[in-house]
Design a protein around this motif. Structure first.
Motif, PDB file in Angstrom:
ATOM      1  N   GLU A  80      37.907  16.098  96.721  1.00  0.00           N
ATOM      2  CA  GLU A  80      39.225  16.191  97.345  1.00  0.00           C
ATOM      3  C   GLU A  80      39.408  15.154  98.443  1.00  0.00           C
ATOM      4  O   GLU A  80      40.480  14.602  98.631  1.00  0.00           O
ATOM      5  CB  GLU A  80      39.423  17.600  97.931  1.00  0.00           C
ATOM      6  CG  GLU A  80      40.863  17.888  98.347  1.00  0.00           C
ATOM      7  CD  GLU A  80      41.822  17.799  97.176  1.00  0.00           C
ATOM      8  OE1 GLU A  80      42.920  17.242  97.366  1.00  0.00           O
ATOM      9  OE2 GLU A  80      41.477  18.259  96.068  1.00  0.00           O
TER      10      GLU A  80
ATOM     11  N   THR B 238      45.984  18.642  99.280  1.00  0.00           N
ATOM     12  CA  THR B 238      46.190  20.083  99.125  1.00  0.00           C
ATOM     13  C   THR B 238      45.716  20.835 100.363  1.00  0.00           C
ATOM     14  O   THR B 238      45.444  22.028 100.305  1.00  0.00           O
ATOM     15  CB  THR B 238      45.435  20.597  97.884  1.00  0.00           C
ATOM     16  OG1 THR B 238      44.042  20.307  98.032  1.00  0.00           O
ATOM     17  CG2 THR B 238      45.960  19.950  96.613  1.00  0.00           C
TER      18      THR B 238
ATOM     19  N   LYS C 275      47.212  24.543  94.017  1.00  0.00           N
ATOM     20  CA  LYS C 275      46.295  24.419  95.156  1.00  0.00           C
ATOM     21  C   LYS C 275      47.053  24.341  96.478  1.00  0.00           C
ATOM     22  O   LYS C 275      46.592  24.874  97.497  1.00  0.00           O
ATOM     23  CB  LYS C 275      45.414  23.177  94.982  1.00  0.00           C
ATOM     24  CG  LYS C 275      44.336  23.342  93.914  1.00  0.00           C
ATOM     25  CD  LYS C 275      43.425  22.127  93.866  1.00  0.00           C
ATOM     26  CE  LYS C 275      42.312  22.323  92.845  1.00  0.00           C
ATOM     27  NZ  LYS C 275      41.395  21.158  92.788  1.00  0.00           N
TER      28      LYS C 275
ATOM     29  N   GLU D 286      48.142  27.855  97.254  1.00  0.00           N
ATOM     30  CA  GLU D 286      46.993  28.641  97.698  1.00  0.00           C
ATOM     31  C   GLU D 286      46.599  28.286  99.134  1.00  0.00           C
ATOM     32  O   GLU D 286      46.202  29.163  99.911  1.00  0.00           O
ATOM     33  CB  GLU D 286      45.816  28.402  96.764  1.00  0.00           C
ATOM     34  CG  GLU D 286      45.999  29.010  95.381  1.00  0.00           C
ATOM     35  CD  GLU D 286      44.913  28.555  94.401  1.00  0.00           C
ATOM     36  OE1 GLU D 286      44.163  27.622  94.755  1.00  0.00           O
ATOM     37  OE2 GLU D 286      44.842  29.125  93.289  1.00  0.00           O
TER      38      GLU D 286
END
Length: 439
Positions: free
Chosen positions: A209, A340, A386, A389
Motif C-alpha cells: 500500500e 486508502t 478499502k 472500510e
C-alpha cells in the motif's frame, strides 16, 4: 561541511512539511570522465552509486526530489605511441632546459568517489492499476574526491634539450636522462566540483500500500570541467638525481594532453520508495464508568396517596439540524491515486462527524467508496471498498457502533464530475456518508 548542512536541511524538511516519499536507490553503468584529446584516448569503465532521496508531490502528477548520492567512477586513458611531451625544467646546475618525455604504451587507470546533491522535477502518470510511468529532469552538483591514478609504460625515453648550446642529452642517467623500461607509479589528482544535467525515466510498480519499486535508466552529463587545469607539468616529474623513482603526474587537467574533461554517467537504476503520510488509527476511547445509584426508601405518607394511572412516554428524539446533516454528508476526499488511508485532514472532519452521530443514536450510515477511472473496474471496486472500510474503522475507534454503518463500493461508477480533464479525477476519489433515519 556543505554536505552536512544539506543533509540537515533535508531531514528538517521531511519533518516540518507534508512529506510524501522517502526512497533508496542503487544504479550502475559507464561512469567517469569524458576526455577530449588530440594525442590520446580516454575510455569509460563500469561504475555505480547508491543514494537516499526525498520526494514531495504537490499534485497527483508533479513533485520535486532531492537527496544525497554517492558514486564510484572509473576510466582509463592511453597516450598515442610516438608522442613527446615537453616542458621547461631546471637541472641540478641551475641551467634551464626543455624536458622531453617520449613514452611507449603509456596507460593510466583512474578512479574517484564523488558525492552529488540532486534537485529534480518528477512527473508520474498511471498506465495500469499497479504501474506508473515516471520522468525526472533537473540538475546536480557533484563534489568529487581526489582522483587516484595508476600509470604504467613499457618504456619511457627521458631527454633534455639545451637550446643555448643546441644540445640534446638522452643518455646521462646520473642527471635524470635516459631510458626507463617497465615503469609503473601511482599518484593522485585534484578535481573541481561540477554542475551536472540529469535525467531519468522508467516504470514504478506498487509492492504494498505504501511501497513502490522504481525501475529505469538515468544519465548525468557535466556542464563544467572536472579536472583542474595545469599546463606547466609533464606526465612524469624530472628527477635530477637519476632514473630511479620517476614519479607520475597524471594526464587529467594537463592542457598539453587533454583539452577538455567532463563528467558522464549512464545506466540502469533501481529505487525503493516508501510513502511517509500513512495515517494511524486512533485508540478507542474507554467508556466512562457509571456508578450505580443507591436506592433509598420512600418516606411514609400520612395520608393515602391518590391512585394515578401510569402513562408510558417515548424518549424524546433529537433530530439532526440541516447544518449537521450537511457536515456529515459532504464527500470525504481521497485525492491521491490508490490511497486508502485516513489522512490528517480527513481525521479532523471525521472527529466532527463522530460527535454529531453520538448525539443521535437513531440514524444509520451508508458509507460508499468511489475512485476515478484510472485502473481496472475490479481494482477500483476493491479500492473503493478499502476507502469505505478505512472511514468505518476510524468512526468505530471514535465510539460509533458498527451495526449502524453499512459499507458499499461503486468504484469508478457514478463519478461526481466527468473524469476529463485530468484535473477532475481527484474529485471522484472520495467516500460519501448518507444518513438513514430510523423509522
Amino acid at each position: 561541511m556543505k554536505i552536512k548542512i544539506t543533509i540537515t536541511i533535508l531531514l528538517l524538511c521531511s519533518v516540518t512539511i507534508k512529506a510524501q516519499e522517502l526512497n533508496f536507490k542503487i544504479n550502475g553503468g559507464p561512469s567517469g570522465i569524458l576526455y577530449d584529446s588530440n594525442i590520446g584516448e580516454g575510455k569509460l569503465k563500469f561504475g555505480g552509486g547508491i543514494g537516499v532521496g526525498y520526494t514531495y508531490f504537490f499534485s497527483d502528477h508533479w513533485g520535486i526530489s532531492t537527496g544525497v548520492d554517492v558514486t564510484y567512477n572509473q576510466n582509463s586513458f592511453e597516450l598515442n605511441n610516438g608522442t613527446t611531451i615537453a616542458t621547461y625544467e631546471v637541472d641540478d646546475q641551475t641551467s634551464a632546459f626543455e624536458y622531453q618525455v617520449t613514452p611507449t604504451n603509456y596507460k593510466e587507470d583512474q578512479h574517484f568517489i564523488g558525492v552529488a546533491i540532486p534537485l529534480l522535477m518528477q512527473y508520474r502518470t498511471s498506465i495500469a492499476s499497479q504501474t506508473q510511468l515516471y520522468f525526472g529532469f533537473g540538475g546536480k552538483i557533484m563534489f568529487p574526491g581526489k582522483q587516484t591514478v595508476k600509470a604504467s609504460a613499457s618504456e619511457l625515453q627521458l631527454s633534455g634539450y639545451y637550446p643555448d648550446m643546441n644540445l640534446l642529452i638522452d643518455d646521462l642517467p646520473s642527471h635524470g636522462f635516459g631510458q626507463v623500461t617497465n615503469w609503473q607509479d601511482k599518484t593522485t589528482v585534484s578535481l573541481d566540483p561540477s554542475f551536472l544535467l540529469s535525467a531519468e525515466t522508467g516504470l514504478t510498480f506498487k509492492l504494498k500500500e505504501n511501497t513502490q519499486l522504481y525501475t529505469g535508466i538515468y544519465v548525468d552529463y557535466g556542464l563544467t570541467e572536472l579536472a583542474k587545469e595545469n599546463i606547466d607539468v609533464n606526465i612524469v616529474a624530472y628527477n635530477p638525481s637519476g632514473l630511479d623513482n620517476i614519479q607520475a603526474n597524471g594526464t587529467s587537467g594537463n592542457r598539453k594532453i587533454v583539452q577538455e574533461s567532463r563528467y558522464f554517467s549512464a545506466g540502469i537504476q533501481l529505487k525503493l520508495g516508501f510513502m511517509l503520510n500513512k495515517s494511524k488509527p486512533e485508540p478507542v476511547a474507554a467508556a466512562p464508568k457509571v456508578e450505580p445509584v443507591a436506592q433509598t426508601e420512600a418516606p411514609v405518607q400520612k395520608t393515602a396517596p391518590v391512585e394515578q394511572k401510569a402513562v408510558a412516554t417515548e424518549p424524546v428524539k433529537k433530530d439532526l439540524t440541516p447544518t449537521e446533516r450537511s457536515i456529515v454528508e459532504k464527500p470525504l476526499a481521497f485525492q491521491e491515486i490508490g490511497n486508502t488511508n485516513v489522512t490528517p485532514e480527513l481525521a479532523t472532519r471525521l472527529d466532527e462527524i463522530a460527535k454529531i452521530l453520538k448525539t443521535n443514536k437513531d440514524t444509520d450510515l451508508n458509507i460508499t467508496g468511489y475512485t476515478c477511472d484510472i485502473g481496472t473496474e475490479a481494482r477500483n471496486l476493491e479500492i473503493g471498498m478499502k476507502r469505505a472500510e478505512a472511514v468505518s474503522d476510524y468512526l468505530k475507534n471514535k465510539g460509533i457502533e458498527s451495526n449502524r454503518m453499512h459499507l458499499f463500493s461503486k468504484g469508478e461508477k457514478e463519478p461526481l464530475v466527468p473524469n476529463t480533464p485530468d484535473e477532475n479525477k481527484p474529485l471522484n476519489r472520495r467516500v460519501t456518508l448518507t444518513l438513514i433515519d430510523a423509522k
